[in-house]
Motif scaffolding. Sequence first.
Motif: not given
Length: 152
Positions: A37-44, A52-57, A105-119
């Motif tokens: 994930a090439a996010v600039d800030a955490p994405l909840e 749509l999570v960017p990869t920056g590539l 599809t979970g029951f809690a918010p999910f936070v995408v952090e910069r550099g997280m292995r998203i796919a």
Amino acid sequence: MPAPPMPAIAVRRLPHAEGLPLPSYATAGAAGFDLLAAVDAPLEIPPGGRALVPTGLCIALPEGYELQVRPRSGLALKHGIVLPNSPGTIDEDYRGEVGVIVLNTGFAPFVVERGMRIAQGVLAPVVRATWQEVETLPDTARGSGGFGSTGH
């Protein structure tokens, strides 16, 4: 038997991916490589939400290949994170940024952090076909039965 040579994939890093590693295989036997994930800030992403999570590539695939974007099993099991169009297909002639559509599809918010292995991405050969219209099709034991018709 030796493995076939690895095709080279040309990659252009966009500014928001600066400092992130390029895709890599976690083990020598891995079929897929990590997309980060090439996010600039955490994405909840709220439960039931998608983003749509960017990869920056941006990539140039070799002729005759596609890139399949697939979910990570750990994110699906632990957090209910899936890719609703899985596998997503990146065509050989696409030159825009690779993005990952994520659904919580979970029951809690999910936070995408910069550099997280998203796919994960899997490079796959493409077979193209021609279409031939006919009046009848050859018979088979199954015939036109579908959706559980085989009893399994």
